[in-house]
Design an enzyme around this catalytic site. Structure first.
Site, short mmCIF file in Angstrom:
data_model
loop_
_atom_site.label_atom_id
_atom_site.label_comp_id
_atom_site.label_asym_id
_atom_site.label_seq_id
_atom_site.Cartn_x
_atom_site.Cartn_y
_atom_site.Cartn_z
N ASP B 11 0.84 -1.27 -0.01
CA ASP B 11 0.10 0.02 0.04
C ASP B 11 0.92 1.19 0.02
O ASP B 11 1.85 1.34 0.76
CB ASP B 11 -0.99 -0.12 1.28
CG ASP B 11 -1.87 -1.00 1.15
OD1 ASP B 11 -1.93 -1.77 0.26
OD2 ASP B 11 -2.58 -1.09 2.19
N ASP B 130 -14.14 -4.99 -4.18
CA ASP B 130 -14.08 -5.06 -2.63
C ASP B 130 -15.51 -5.38 -2.32
O ASP B 130 -16.47 -4.63 -2.66
CB ASP B 130 -13.87 -3.57 -2.09
CG ASP B 130 -12.37 -3.27 -2.20
OD1 ASP B 130 -11.47 -4.14 -2.63
OD2 ASP B 130 -11.88 -1.98 -2.00
#
Lengths: 208, 251
Positions: B11, B130
């Site tokens: 990330d 997601d």
């Protein structure tokens, strides 16, 4: 020596450029161009290709005289040329992705969709697979049999003359993943994405 | 035979590596280029960068990170986060990304997937889903897990395949950051719904979770962040463990 990566708007070629520059260091001049003059004066050519067979052939045909220049380079002058992925597939007479499209016709045969046995295998064939080396291709110098290479494709080249097959890989069936015909080399896998072993193939090609 | 892939995910925020716990509470931890190099040298099958706050912030840092990484790492590099348009994709590919992962933009406008897969090829278009469980189904979330689209994740997965996605990166919002393992039920259902490879994501806490993702979840590839990033396991250890469980991996 000058190695030219043919830039004919065939999709993303930055990884090909990066890998060749990494291997060449400053010893070999890596050119990226669609300029016919520069292509003609090169010692070696790299023909990349991403997207569909048709989109790559269309892109190639859009540049006036490129096809003829490639023919002259590889067929008449017999200078080394490496096709990668769809770059290799275009060696065939004809491809069937999207619609029937004529290829360069350097290797007699066709490009068809991988038979995934009614959905038993996922397509595209994405990831690392082992290559089974069938003949001592010059680009496989010091490459061990069963080495892993990175693949991403849904179509396969099926040459008529099996003697041009340099390596296969096992996915659904034995898929042709490398060809060598005199001065013409091709890999279905991506040496530029196949880590150190892939860079070695590039090194072998540069040092032919 | 084709090997199952292990994909460490980094990330990235403002050009630096962070790892979100349930998408918030970020910790800073290092240079993404160096991290990516360590992973690829260690045998990572691909590298994934997720630019987590890219939707709201200056994008130039990620372009620079991608450019620098692609000169050092010669395994496939996937970049996601904040991709809105075909032009964004073009820019990332030109910087050296091999694939892009599209999340919110694909939900809002599937034309982005249709057009980009036509233009650049399906091989470089990953659709990131997601998903969060609601009753007996899963719903697709956007904007880094902040907004519920209400769309059924299974139907959406099929639609994305038809739109030209080359792979699906499926993250369970319920499991992400918990270290309790993937949502196997979700992975299995999506994997059987589509014919393109599925990358399982969200919830890995130990190496058995990776095994489960592949063996039970039918994922072609497993993505994990914190177990690698904080040095709990190396990529090599993960591969050796999978190999010991008779999962085909590249060693």
């Amino acid at each position: 020596m000058k190695v030219t990566i043919v830039d004919y708007n065939s999709g993303n070629i930055s990884s090909v450029i990066n890998s060749f520059k990494e291997v060449a260091k400053n010893k070999v001049n890596i050119e990226v161009t669609s300029d016919l003059g520069k292509i003609k004066s090169s010692d070696k050519l790299v023909l990349p290709g991403q997207g569909s067979f048709k989109s790559c052939v269309d892109a190639l045909n859009k540049i006036d005289g490129l096809k003829e220049t490639l023919n002259e380079f590889a067929i008449n002058n017999k200078k080394p040329l490496l096709g990668i992925c769809v770059g290799l597939q275009m060696f065939a007479d004809v491809g069937y992705e999207e619609t029937e499209t004529n290829g360069l016709g350097w290797i007699s045969g066709k490009v068809s969709k991988i038979d995934n046995q009614n959905g038993k295998f996922k397509l595209p064939h994405i990831g690392w697979n082992q290559i089974n080396i069938l003949k001592e291709s010059k680009i496989f110098k010091e490459i061990e049999n069963n080495s892993h290479m990175y693949f991403v494709h849904s179509y396969e080249i099926i040459p008529n003359d099996k003697s041009v097959i340099a390596a296969t890989t096992d996915y659904c069936s034995n898929i042709v993943c490398s060809v060598e015909k005199e001065n013409i080399f091709g890999t279905q896998f991506h040496p530029e994405k196949s880590d150190k072993i892939g860079l070695k193939i590039i090194d072998n090609f540069i040092n032919l | 035979m084709l090997k199952n892939r292990i994909i460490p995910c980094l990330d990235v925020k403002n050009g630096r590596v962070v790892k979100g716990i349930n998408f918030v509470d970020l910790k800073d931890a290092g240079d993404p280029v160096e991290q990516a190099k360590i992973y690829s040298d260690g045998g990572a099958d691909e590298i994934c960068f997720l630019d987590i706050t890219a939707s709201n912030e200056n994008r130039d840092t990620i372009y620079d990170v991608v450019k620098r990484t692609s000169k050092k790492c010669f395994v496939p590099l996937t970049v996601g986060g904040g991709i809105r348009s075909v032009e964004d994709i073009n820019k990332l590919l030109n910087c050296g990304a091999d694939k892009v992962s599209i999340n919110t933009a694909a939900v809002e406008n599937s034309k982005v997937v249709i057009e980009s897969s036509k233009k650049f090829g399906s091989q470089c278009i990953v659709v990131a889903i997601d998903a969060k469980k609601n009753g007996d189904k899963w719903e697709v979330f956007t904007h880094g897990g902040r907004n519920n689209s209400g769309i059924d994740a299974l139907e959406y997965a099929k639609k994305m395949e038809e739109s030209g996605a080359g792979e699906l990166l499926v993250t369970s919002m319920d499991k992400d950051g918990t270290q309790q393992g993937y949502d196997i039920d979700l992975m299995t259902k999506i994997a059987s719904k589509v014919n393109i490879p599925l990358i399982a994501s969200g919830g890995v806490g130990n190496l058995d979770h990776l095994v489960d993702g592949i063996k039970l979840g039918n994922a072609s590839a497993v993505l994990a962040a914190s177990i690698f990033h904080y040095g709990k396991y190396s990529i090599k250890e993960a591969k050796e463990y999978l190999d010991s469980k008779e999962i085909p991996v590249r060693i």
